[in-house]
Design a protein around this motif. Structure first.
Motif, PDB file in Angstrom:
ATOM      1  N   ALA A  47     -18.466  -4.714   9.740  1.00 63.16           N
ATOM      2  CA  ALA A  47     -19.517  -5.129   8.813  1.00 63.16           C
ATOM      3  C   ALA A  47     -19.375  -4.400   7.482  1.00 63.16           C
ATOM      4  N   GLY A  48     -19.419  -5.173   6.408  1.00 62.13           N
ATOM      5  CA  GLY A  48     -19.375  -4.611   5.070  1.00 62.13           C
ATOM      6  C   GLY A  48     -17.986  -4.226   4.585  1.00 62.13           C
ATOM      7  N   GLU A  49     -16.949  -4.543   5.355  1.00 60.12           N
ATOM      8  CA  GLU A  49     -15.579  -4.199   4.968  1.00 60.12           C
ATOM      9  C   GLU A  49     -14.682  -5.411   5.153  1.00 60.12           C
ATOM     10  N   TYR A  50     -13.582  -5.454   4.423  1.00 58.39           N
ATOM     11  CA  TYR A  50     -12.562  -6.463   4.686  1.00 58.39           C
ATOM     12  C   TYR A  50     -11.584  -5.811   5.649  1.00 58.39           C
ATOM     13  N   ALA A  51     -12.021  -5.701   6.917  1.00 60.26           N
ATOM     14  CA  ALA A  51     -11.274  -4.976   7.935  1.00 60.26           C
ATOM     15  C   ALA A  51     -11.669  -5.492   9.305  1.00 60.26           C
ATOM     16  N   ASN A  52     -10.810  -5.177  10.291  1.00 58.05           N
ATOM     17  CA  ASN A  52     -11.140  -5.546  11.665  1.00 58.05           C
ATOM     18  C   ASN A  52     -10.606  -4.511  12.635  1.00 58.05           C
ATOM     19  N   PHE A  53     -11.220  -4.495  13.810  1.00 58.35           N
ATOM     20  CA  PHE A  53     -10.690  -3.802  14.984  1.00 58.35           C
ATOM     21  C   PHE A  53     -10.204  -4.892  15.919  1.00 58.35           C
ATOM     22  N   SER A  54      -9.003  -4.714  16.448  1.00 57.77           N
ATOM     23  CA  SER A  54      -8.434  -5.702  17.351  1.00 57.77           C
ATOM     24  C   SER A  54      -7.818  -5.021  18.564  1.00 57.77           C
ATOM     25  N   ILE A  55      -7.742  -5.767  19.651  1.00 61.60           N
ATOM     26  CA  ILE A  55      -7.046  -5.321  20.852  1.00 61.60           C
ATOM     27  C   ILE A  55      -5.899  -6.289  21.103  1.00 61.60           C
ATOM     28  N   PHE A  56      -4.692  -5.742  21.204  1.00 66.98           N
ATOM     29  CA  PHE A  56      -3.495  -6.520  21.500  1.00 66.98           C
ATOM     30  C   PHE A  56      -3.005  -6.177  22.897  1.00 66.98           C
ATOM     31  N   ASP A  57      -2.494  -7.174  23.584  1.00 65.79           N
ATOM     32  CA  ASP A  57      -1.911  -7.003  24.909  1.00 65.79           C
ATOM     33  C   ASP A  57      -0.488  -7.549  24.831  1.00 65.79           C
ATOM     34  N   VAL A  58       0.475  -6.644  24.646  1.00 67.51           N
ATOM     35  CA  VAL A  58       1.867  -7.027  24.421  1.00 67.51           C
ATOM     36  C   VAL A  58       2.794  -6.263  25.368  1.00 67.51           C
ATOM     37  N   GLU A  59       4.041  -6.666  25.403  1.00 66.45           N
ATOM     38  CA  GLU A  59       5.022  -6.070  26.312  1.00 66.45           C
ATOM     39  C   GLU A  59       5.554  -4.720  25.845  1.00 66.45           C
ATOM     40  N   SER A  60       5.547  -4.480  24.525  1.00 69.76           N
ATOM     41  CA  SER A  60       6.191  -3.269  24.022  1.00 69.76           C
ATOM     42  C   SER A  60       5.696  -2.911  22.627  1.00 69.76           C
ATOM     43  N   ASN A  61       6.036  -1.701  22.210  1.00 66.89           N
ATOM     44  CA  ASN A  61       5.757  -1.272  20.834  1.00 66.89           C
ATOM     45  C   ASN A  61       6.467  -2.198  19.849  1.00 66.89           C
ATOM     46  N   ALA A  62       7.693  -2.566  20.183  1.00 73.23           N
ATOM     47  CA  ALA A  62       8.472  -3.428  19.300  1.00 73.23           C
ATOM     48  C   ALA A  62       7.822  -4.804  19.140  1.00 73.23           C
ATOM     49  N   GLU A  63       7.278  -5.355  20.233  1.00 75.68           N
ATOM     50  CA  GLU A  63       6.615  -6.658  20.127  1.00 75.68           C
ATOM     51  C   GLU A  63       5.390  -6.553  19.220  1.00 75.68           C
ATOM     52  N   LEU A  64       4.610  -5.495  19.381  1.00 74.76           N
ATOM     53  CA  LEU A  64       3.448  -5.325  18.507  1.00 74.76           C
ATOM     54  C   LEU A  64       3.901  -5.206  17.050  1.00 74.76           C
ATOM     55  N   HIS A  65       4.931  -4.426  16.806  1.00 73.42           N
ATOM     56  CA  HIS A  65       5.454  -4.270  15.447  1.00 73.42           C
ATOM     57  C   HIS A  65       5.844  -5.621  14.862  1.00 73.42           C
ATOM     58  N   ASP A  66       6.552  -6.429  15.651  1.00 76.35           N
ATOM     59  CA  ASP A  66       6.983  -7.748  15.174  1.00 76.35           C
ATOM     60  C   ASP A  66       5.794  -8.642  14.864  1.00 76.35           C
ATOM     61  N   ILE A  67       4.778  -8.610  15.719  1.00 75.59           N
ATOM     62  CA  ILE A  67       3.571  -9.420  15.491  1.00 75.59           C
ATOM     63  C   ILE A  67       2.873  -8.985  14.208  1.00 75.59           C
ATOM     64  N   LEU A  68       2.677  -7.678  14.051  1.00 81.34           N
ATOM     65  CA  LEU A  68       1.943  -7.180  12.889  1.00 81.34           C
ATOM     66  C   LEU A  68       2.694  -7.430  11.586  1.00 81.34           C
ATOM     67  N   THR A  69       3.989  -7.210  11.587  1.00 77.86           N
ATOM     68  CA  THR A  69       4.750  -7.399  10.345  1.00 77.86           C
ATOM     69  C   THR A  69       4.901  -8.867   9.983  1.00 77.86           C
ATOM     70  N   ALA A  70       4.654  -9.776  10.936  1.00 76.18           N
ATOM     71  CA  ALA A  70       4.699 -11.216  10.650  1.00 76.18           C
ATOM     72  C   ALA A  70       3.368 -11.751  10.129  1.00 76.18           C
ATOM     73  N   LEU A  71       2.325 -10.922  10.141  1.00 76.83           N
ATOM     74  CA  LEU A  71       1.037 -11.367   9.598  1.00 76.83           C
ATOM     75  C   LEU A  71       1.202 -11.711   8.123  1.00 76.83           C
ATOM     76  N   PRO A  72       0.737 -12.881   7.683  1.00 78.97           N
ATOM     77  CA  PRO A  72       0.852 -13.220   6.269  1.00 78.97           C
ATOM     78  C   PRO A  72       0.204 -12.183   5.344  1.00 78.97           C
TER      79      PRO A  72
END
Length: 96
Positions: A47-72
């Motif tokens: 609330a009041g910020e251009y921000a979010n908290f999210s929970i990811f369920d992925v296979e590895s650190n590398a998969e999370l990295h790939d997902i995050l860096t692909a965010l537009p």
């Protein structure tokens, strides 16, 4: 593997409105596809910020990295990641 991710977005104030609208539309489509796949389990606006908290369920650190860096919006984000594991007192069996 579960991860708690905080994303803070800082779009340039002089970004043209049509460019802002286009990048936000691509971000929404990508994030919703990840939510439907189960990789992006939860997302909450701060609330009041251009921000979010999210929970990811992925296979590895590398998969999370790939997902995050692909965010537009990735080039305009500050991101912090915290690995999570199931608490022994949790009553929820799906929190592996």
């Amino acid at each position: 593997m579960l991860f708690h991710v905080r994303m803070d977005v800082n779009l340039p104030p002089d970004m043209p409105a049509n460019a802002t609208d286009e990048i936000k539309a691509r971000e929404k489509a990508y994030s919703q596809a990840l939510q439907r796949s189960g990789k992006w389990r939860h997302i909450w606006r701060l609330a009041g910020e251009y921000a979010n908290f999210s929970i990811f369920d992925v296979e590895s650190n590398a998969e999370l990295h790939d997902i995050l860096t692909a965010l537009p919006l990735f080039p305009y984000m500050s991101i912090s990641v915290t690995p999570l594991c199931r608490h022994p007192s949790s009553v929820r069996e799906d929190d592996a």
